[in-house]
Enzyme design. Structure first.
Site, PDB file in Angstrom:
ATOM      1  N   LYS A  88      80.355  51.964  14.983  1.00  0.00           N
ATOM      2  CA  LYS A  88      79.145  52.789  14.922  1.00  0.00           C
ATOM      3  C   LYS A  88      78.592  52.688  13.503  1.00  0.00           C
ATOM      4  CE  LYS A  88      77.601  57.570  15.779  1.00  0.00           C
ATOM      5  NZ  LYS A  88      78.025  58.939  16.170  1.00  0.00           N
ATOM      6  N   SER A 163      75.579  60.698  20.150  1.00  0.00           N
ATOM      7  CA  SER A 163      74.871  59.822  19.253  1.00  0.00           C
ATOM      8  C   SER A 163      75.513  58.438  19.144  1.00  0.00           C
ATOM      9  CB  SER A 163      74.815  60.456  17.859  1.00  0.00           C
ATOM     10  OG  SER A 163      76.115  60.598  17.325  1.00  0.00           O
ATOM     11  N   SER A 187      79.546  63.471  20.550  1.00  0.00           N
ATOM     12  CA  SER A 187      78.950  62.128  20.495  1.00  0.00           C
ATOM     13  C   SER A 187      79.857  60.964  20.841  1.00  0.00           C
ATOM     14  CB  SER A 187      78.350  61.889  19.118  1.00  0.00           C
ATOM     15  OG  SER A 187      77.129  62.551  19.028  1.00  0.00           O
TER      16      SER A 187
HETATM   17  N1  GLN Z   1      74.257  66.273  20.345  1.00  0.00           N
HETATM   18  C1  GLN Z   1      74.863  66.925  19.232  1.00  0.00           C
HETATM   19  C2  GLN Z   1      73.885  67.005  18.090  1.00  0.00           C
HETATM   20  O1  GLN Z   1      72.815  66.555  18.246  1.00  0.00           O
HETATM   21  C3  GLN Z   1      76.146  66.250  18.840  1.00  0.00           C
HETATM   22  C4  GLN Z   1      75.955  65.043  17.993  1.00  0.00           C
HETATM   23  C5  GLN Z   1      77.259  64.448  17.527  1.00  0.00           C
HETATM   24  O2  GLN Z   1      78.323  64.739  18.058  1.00  0.00           O
HETATM   25  N2  GLN Z   1      77.172  63.638  16.502  1.00  0.00           N
HETATM   26  O3  GLN Z   1      74.177  67.495  17.056  1.00  0.00           O
END
Ligand code: GLN
Length: 504
Positions: A88, A163, A187
């Site tokens: 990532k 994400s 994410s």
């Molecule tokens: N969807 C969550 C956010 O927008 C989690 C994102 C994540 O785990 N990086 O913060």
């Protein structure tokens, strides 16, 4: 064996364990595998394809593969030695630019590798490139990438989840056997669920955060995404461990996750492998907000686990709904602080014209950050400001503790907790313009994140042709138990083996 005959075996369909077996048997070289995977990647990585990668580098990857082959030739063995993967783009890397999905860090070259990246390299994994993600990991759909959205291989008009969207897409579309992701509020688990692959977010502190571009420091954790629980176990083992450069990494022994995953829980004499396992079903995870198709798939997976010997028990996590406001106060608060380092002076984008230092800051940040990142910085600054701190931030911290306590009450009645990962299957790209509605989709992943508990997503079948994920949450440091349950489920079912029809 020649590369033409190995290509005929559809190498890209093999997982980590299968590739390592072929490497061990001398049937394949890492260079052959790496070349095969590189040849299949869409060129250029862009809006035209599934948008999984932000960058690749064949030269670097092939050199790493040749080095892995040399280590094998010298007698070294290891489950990841010569196995290709990608990171990532939230992990910094010396050999590839590190963007965090943001214009702010376009072309940024880190002088060092993140610890997770270095650990995987030490285990001999080969890095093909960097994977698309939401900007600074803020999002649940991969639509917040400053570059292009990643697309779901099961239906490219749909989101892959975020994400770590690029990571899940690359694994689901058989571009790679495995990838790294990060999970702050879901994410790793959400994109794994929405693309039909397996992902695990370990206990907070299990993996070093050193070199992970910080979003919310008290929540961020690295985790692997792969096509099976066993493959995830091999990655997690290599990724984990105490790191003196991260004050929040834990001095906790790292078990042999793969050996634990394949060991029958119930002992040799038991008739069924999960005999004695109590799975808690929080009633708040099975309510009205969950689509019927998701519920049916999750219940189907749970009945498979019952047939393997598990017992289902009702539990309650009464503050589940509060996880959303609590997380969306704490995460932006920490983000607003972490992102203050992007000032146009030390890192990343710098505006061209400015009269004075204030204008340099203002213009560089206005130009470098996307809209969701700006929203989080504003929310975070607000909840931390004098006069609102007690009302929002402090309250959120108290509730965070209560959410963690609720889990401990539930674990008095069960060994693992199960439920859906997300309330629905993947929606279409561009179909959600309301950020608050988007935040609600995190309801089932945020509680474990706030508590710091390990959580896993396992393929649990399909609803209208789109993948559904089963979430398992374990108690602190009990990733091995989740991997064991996941492995047993995957021995008995084939959901994790299904590939999108668009693939050759
Ligand atoms: N969807 C969550 C956010 O927008 C989690 C994102 C994540 O785990 N990086 O913060």
């Amino acid at each position: 064996m020649s590369s033409s005959s190995t290509a005929g075996q559809a190498l890209h369909r093999l997982g980590v364990v299968e590739l390592a077996a072929q490497l061990d048997a001398g049937q394949l070289s890492s260079v052959e595998i790496t070349r095969h995977l590189l040849d299949r990647l869409p060129e250029p990585q862009s809006r035209a394809g599934l948008g999984a990668f932000i960058c690749t580098n064949a030269e670097v990857a092939l050199a790493q593969a040749a080095a892995a082959d040399a280590r094998r030739a010298a007698g070294e063995r290891g489950p990841l030695l010569g196995v290709p993967l990608a990171h990532k783009d939230i992990f910094v890397t010396r050999d590839f630019a590190s963007t965090a999905g943001s214009r702010m860090l376009a072309g940024y070259q880190s002088p060092f590798d993140a610890t997770v990246v270095a650990n995987l390299a030490a285990a001999g994994a080969v890095t093909l490139g960097k994977l698309n993600c939401d900007e600074f990991a803020m999002g649940g759909a991969n639509e917040n990438s400053a570059y292009y959205p990643a697309r779901n291989p099961w239906d490219p008009s749909r989101i892959p989840g975020g994400s770590s969207g690029g990571s899940a897409v690359a694994v689901a579309a058989r571009m790679l056997p495995a990838a790294t992701g990060t999970d702050t509020g879901g994410s790793v688990r959400q994109p794994a669920a929405l693309t039909g692959v397996t992902g695990i977010k370990p206990t907070y502190g299990r993996c070093s955060r050193y070199g992970m571009v910080a979003f919310a420091s008290s929540l961020d954790q690295a985790g692997p995404i792969a096509r099976s629980a066993l493959d995830c176990a091999h990655l997690l083992k290599a990724m984990s461990g105490f790191d003196e450069r991260d004050a929040t990494s834990a001095q906790q022994p790292v078990p042999d996750f793969a050996a634990a995953a394949v060991a029958p829980r119930a002992g040799a004499g038991a008739a069924r492998p999960l005999e004695g396992l109590r799975i808690g079903l929080p009633r708040e995870f099975f309510g009205d907000g969950v689509s019927a198709g998701v519920l049916a798939a999750v219940r189907g997976a749970l009945s498979e686990l019952e047939q393997l010997g598990a017992t289902l028990v009702d539990v309650s996590l009464p503050r589940t709904e509060l996880a959303i406001p609590v997380y969306y106060i704490i995460a932006p608060a920490e983000a607003s602080s972490n992102l203050s380092r992007f000032d146009g002076v030390r890192y990343g984008h710098r505006a061209d014209d400015y009269k004075d230092l204030n204008e340099l800051y203002r213009k560089s940040r206005s130009e470098g950050f996307g809209p969701e990142v700006k929203r989080r910085i504003m929310i975070g600054t607000y909840v931390l400001s004098h006069g609102y701190y007690d009302a929002y931030y402090l309250q959120a911290q108290k509730l965070r503790r209560m959410i963690a306590d609720d889990f401990q009450a539930a674990f008095a009645q069960c060994d693992v907790i199960a439920g859906p990962v997300a309330p629905t299957t993947a929606r279409t790209i561009g179909s959600q313009s309301d950020p608050v509605a988007e935040y609600l989709a995190d309801i089932f992943t945020l509680p474990a994140s706030l508590a710091g508990l390990p959580g896993m997503s396992l393929p649990a079948g399909f609803s209208d042709g789109l993948p559904v994920g089963l979430q398992l949450i374990g108690n602190y440091w009990r990733e091995a138990e989740l991997l064991q349950v996941g492995h047993q489920l995957q021995q008995a079912t084939d959901w994790h083996l299904q590939a999108p029809a668009t693939l050759a």
